[in-house]
Design a protein around this motif. Structure first.
Motif, PDB file in Angstrom:
ATOM      1  N   PRO A  92       0.815  -1.225   0.000  1.00 28.99           N
ATOM      2  CA  PRO A  92       0.000   0.000   0.000  1.00 28.99           C
ATOM      3  C   PRO A  92       0.846   1.271   0.000  1.00 28.99           C
ATOM      4  O   PRO A  92       1.906   1.337   0.604  1.00 28.99           O
ATOM      5  N   ARG A  93       0.337   2.284  -0.687  1.00 22.75           N
ATOM      6  CA  ARG A  93       0.930   3.617  -0.670  1.00 22.75           C
ATOM      7  C   ARG A  93      -0.191   4.597  -0.343  1.00 22.75           C
ATOM      8  O   ARG A  93      -1.175   4.692  -1.054  1.00 22.75           O
ATOM      9  N   PHE A  94      -0.037   5.351   0.758  1.00 23.00           N
ATOM     10  CA  PHE A  94      -1.132   6.138   1.302  1.00 23.00           C
ATOM     11  C   PHE A  94      -1.211   7.553   0.734  1.00 23.00           C
ATOM     12  O   PHE A  94      -2.136   8.286   1.067  1.00 23.00           O
ATOM     13  N   ALA A  95      -0.284   7.926  -0.122  1.00 24.31           N
ATOM     14  CA  ALA A  95      -0.230   9.309  -0.601  1.00 24.31           C
ATOM     15  C   ALA A  95      -1.462   9.693  -1.408  1.00 24.31           C
ATOM     16  O   ALA A  95      -1.886  10.855  -1.379  1.00 24.31           O
ATOM     17  N   HIS A  96      -2.049   8.749  -2.121  1.00 24.85           N
ATOM     18  CA  HIS A  96      -3.174   9.076  -3.013  1.00 24.85           C
ATOM     19  C   HIS A  96      -4.466   8.384  -2.557  1.00 24.85           C
ATOM     20  O   HIS A  96      -5.296   7.996  -3.386  1.00 24.85           O
ATOM     21  N   TYR A  97      -4.643   8.243  -1.253  1.00 20.69           N
ATOM     22  CA  TYR A  97      -5.840   7.568  -0.749  1.00 20.69           C
ATOM     23  C   TYR A  97      -7.100   8.356  -1.097  1.00 20.69           C
ATOM     24  O   TYR A  97      -7.150   9.585  -0.968  1.00 20.69           O
TER      25      TYR A  97
END
Length: 265
Positions: free
Chosen positions: A180-185
């Motif tokens: 997961p990458r939370f920058a573009h949630y």
């Protein structure tokens, strides 16, 4: 056959039987526990070997390892619950005969990575592996998991690209595959459905509790050489609570109309 055709065929096979193929790992897991499992439990005192029953006063459990394993498994289940509760109809499903999707999930957990369900599966399957306490076994599991799910993901991506074209490619290019990458949630488009989540996930949480309990009990037998031991209290409570929850939900699914409504997607 070209490599991509082989990967697609292997992926379709793994996808079709993905509910059953991991079950093959359980005998291997228990074998590794009995041969290579570290001392999750140790016997206190100066008892004769092969006691029929050892109580909590006789056995010392490796509580930190148990807590870490339990938290990893619960984290994986929470990921699955979040995905299932916000999933649209005919997406994130348990269909096994063929790939199907009426739309692309791009919000909620699917804005963090393209395969959040498989990430949740990874954490849940890693949980009992960690409990074994063998570092080499953890590495072997990670490699086997990736080889297995890589083929499923490849087959799914080919299917989705063929069906949704540019829309899928644009989402795939900005969203990581697995971690997961939370920058573009982005917040989920659909509200959370407790009914959908419970109906889809009551089996998986019970499988987690049962596997953890079985692995820890085998480790205790290996360490103490006793036929019967009093189980670790933390995992015992978890197993009993989840078992009761499983029985209640299963009865409601089979015998009532509670889960048959507009709220169930």
């Amino acid at each position: 056959m070209l490599l991509k055709e082989r990967l697609r065929a292997d992926g379709d096979f793994c996808f079709r039987y993905r509910s059953y193929l991991p079950l093959v790992l359980f005998p291997l897991l228990f074998l590794v526990v009995l041969i290579f499992g570290q001392e999750l439990a140790t016997e206190h005192g100066h008892h004769e070997p092969h006691w029929l029953w050892l109580t909590m006063d006789d056995v010392h459990w490796n509580e930190p390892l148990i807590i870490v394993s339990l938290l990893v498994g619960i984290a994986g289940e929470l990921v699955r619950m979040f995905v299932a509760g916000h999933a649209a109809k005919n997406t994130s499903g348990r269909n096994t005969k063929a790939q199907q999707a009426e739309s692309i999930n791009t919000t909620g957990a699917y804005s963090l990575c393209r395969n959040p369900l498989y990430f949740g599966n990874f954490l849940m399957m890693l949980s009992p592996v960690l409990l074994v306490g063998n570092f080499l076994f953890v590495i072997v599991f990670m490699l086997a998991f990736w080889l297995y799910y890589e083929r499923i993901i490849f087959a799914e991506e080919v299917f989705l690209q063929d069906k949704f074209g540019l829309d899928y490619l644009q989402w795939a290019h900005r969203t990581p595959c697995f971690l997961p990458r939370f920058a573009h949630y982005r917040s989920p488009e659909l509200p959370f459905s407790w009914k959908t989540m419970l109906r889809k996930e009551f089996n998986s949480i019970f499988a987690l509790a049962t596997t953890l309990f079985a692995v820890h009990y085998l480790l205790g037998i290996k360490a103490t050489q006793a036929i019967l031991i009093e189980p670790n209290r933390l995992l015992s409570v978890f197993f009993v609570l989840v078992g009761g929850f499983y029985i209640i939900i299963r009865i409601m699914v089979k015998k009532t109309a509670f889960f048959q409504g507009e709220d169930v997607r």
